[in-house]
Scaffold this motif. Sequence first.
Motif, mmCIF file in Angstrom:
data_model
loop_
_atom_site.group_PDB
_atom_site.id
_atom_site.type_symbol
_atom_site.label_atom_id
_atom_site.label_comp_id
_atom_site.label_asym_id
_atom_site.label_seq_id
_atom_site.Cartn_x
_atom_site.Cartn_y
_atom_site.Cartn_z
ATOM 1 N N SER A 139 0.464 -1.152 0.188
ATOM 2 C CA SER A 139 0.218 -0.178 -0.105
ATOM 3 C C SER A 139 1.011 0.996 -0.302
ATOM 4 O O SER A 139 0.469 2.069 -1.089
ATOM 5 C CB SER A 139 -0.841 -0.529 0.743
ATOM 6 N N ALA A 140 1.811 1.163 0.846
ATOM 7 C CA ALA A 140 2.974 2.402 0.982
ATOM 8 C C ALA A 140 3.493 2.190 -0.728
ATOM 9 O O ALA A 140 3.436 3.956 -1.192
ATOM 10 C CB ALA A 140 3.710 2.008 1.905
ATOM 11 N N ASP A 141 4.080 1.498 -1.151
ATOM 12 C CA ASP A 141 4.369 1.743 -2.511
ATOM 13 C C ASP A 141 3.628 2.250 -3.545
ATOM 14 O O ASP A 141 3.600 3.368 -4.412
ATOM 15 C CB ASP A 141 5.099 0.584 -3.087
ATOM 16 N N ALA A 142 1.899 1.091 -3.605
ATOM 17 C CA ALA A 142 1.106 2.391 -4.928
ATOM 18 C C ALA A 142 0.430 4.254 -4.201
ATOM 19 O O ALA A 142 0.511 4.646 -5.005
ATOM 20 C CB ALA A 142 -0.496 1.367 -4.239
ATOM 21 N N ALA A 143 0.904 4.106 -2.727
ATOM 22 C CA ALA A 143 0.372 5.569 -2.147
ATOM 23 C C ALA A 143 1.879 6.411 -3.191
ATOM 24 O O ALA A 143 1.804 7.519 -4.086
ATOM 25 C CB ALA A 143 0.633 5.909 -1.051
ATOM 26 N N ALA A 144 2.928 5.918 -2.920
ATOM 27 C CA ALA A 144 4.281 6.288 -3.443
ATOM 28 C C ALA A 144 3.882 6.328 -5.004
ATOM 29 O O ALA A 144 4.415 7.523 -5.505
ATOM 30 C CB ALA A 144 5.661 6.033 -2.982
ATOM 31 N N ALA A 145 3.840 5.127 -5.351
ATOM 32 C CA ALA A 145 3.310 5.441 -6.877
ATOM 33 C C ALA A 145 1.917 6.320 -7.896
ATOM 34 O O ALA A 145 2.274 7.530 -8.481
ATOM 35 C CB ALA A 145 3.404 4.261 -7.631
ATOM 36 N N LEU A 146 1.311 6.603 -7.468
ATOM 37 C CA LEU A 146 0.069 7.933 -7.097
ATOM 38 C C LEU A 146 0.960 9.146 -7.027
ATOM 39 O O LEU A 146 1.359 10.255 -7.901
ATOM 40 C CB LEU A 146 -1.334 7.650 -6.309
ATOM 41 N N VAL A 147 1.643 9.472 -6.115
ATOM 42 C CA VAL A 147 2.357 10.674 -5.707
ATOM 43 C C VAL A 147 3.549 10.858 -6.873
ATOM 44 O O VAL A 147 3.462 12.252 -7.408
ATOM 45 C CB VAL A 147 2.578 11.114 -4.392
#
Length: 328
Positions: free
Chosen positions: A125-133
Amino acid sequence: MIIEKSLDGFRATVPCKVNLFLEVLGKRDDGYHSLDTVMMAVSLADELEISPRTDGQLTLSVEFPEGFGQPLANSDFAWRIPEDSSNLIIKALDRLRISLGKSDAGANIRLIKRIPAMAGLGGGSADAAAALVLGITLWGNASDFEKSRTIASGLGSDVNFFLEGQKNGFWLARCTKRGEAIQPLACFETLHFVIVHPPVGCGTAEVFRALGPISWDERPENPESLLRALEHGVGPQSQWGVFNRLETPAMQTTDWIDRTRKRIDRYNHRGQCLSGSGSARFCLCATRDQAEKIVSELRTNGGMRAYYAQSWQSSGIEEQINRVRNES
Ligand code: C5P
């Protein structure tokens, strides 16, 4: 999360989370469970770098720094991170580019992985959030941030926390519904953690299945005393009062949960608990020194992974996107 400019794109350093409190309030019609959970971001962190591609492809490569990436047993899936479109990073960027009206935009992503998978630490989830940002920073601007919040809740229940969970620099929030409704909370001081991850992971869906039907003999637990302690601090000898309803079902999926609990209890700590659906546990320590001593002892003779982490601090995401885009 911290966003910076890199040589040919942007870089994000994104922390993992621990659940200081987790109560399951009931099962919903969509099969998910209603939660009341308190999450804190802590400093065991992944790094993601994004650089633009002109051919419309999204590629991902995963690297492990020294001390990470080596399985402890054959059945240890902590470092099995897919590099194809099943990775949430690729899903996140694909949905984002469509939502921005730039479906032919491409990017290369490099992931430097420290947060183990199947640990309950929210690494995917952290990686997905970072990818969105990173996608917004590359292809859009801060006014597109709202779009990332909508995409986040469709990717996983924990992704929104990494986008919205900040207050006064700390990343601490009470999260409800599936976990995606975020109410940031005040935090009085930096907390010191030992994160302990056994050589066997837990599948979130499996642990929720093992929870079985919820029948309340008594009222559900609530996090009020923990929240007061987080806001105002606790006395030097006090326990924090951490709690996780998923402990018992997670113990049914592997005996490593209880083995890890007993191992941690040999030390002087101020409360220990499972994180999320496991298999990682954490304990709170009075000082960084004390936590680091426990880490080195567990690493030497514990047969399990152990990491020191402290509460993560960084400013809000929109502010950071604006700053980084103005710099470039
Ligand atoms: O949202 P996420 O993809 O992380 O959830 C993985 C699985 O965990 C879900 O498919 C569901 O079985 C279970 N889950 C749940 N209730 C939640 C969050 C997750 O039952 N609030």
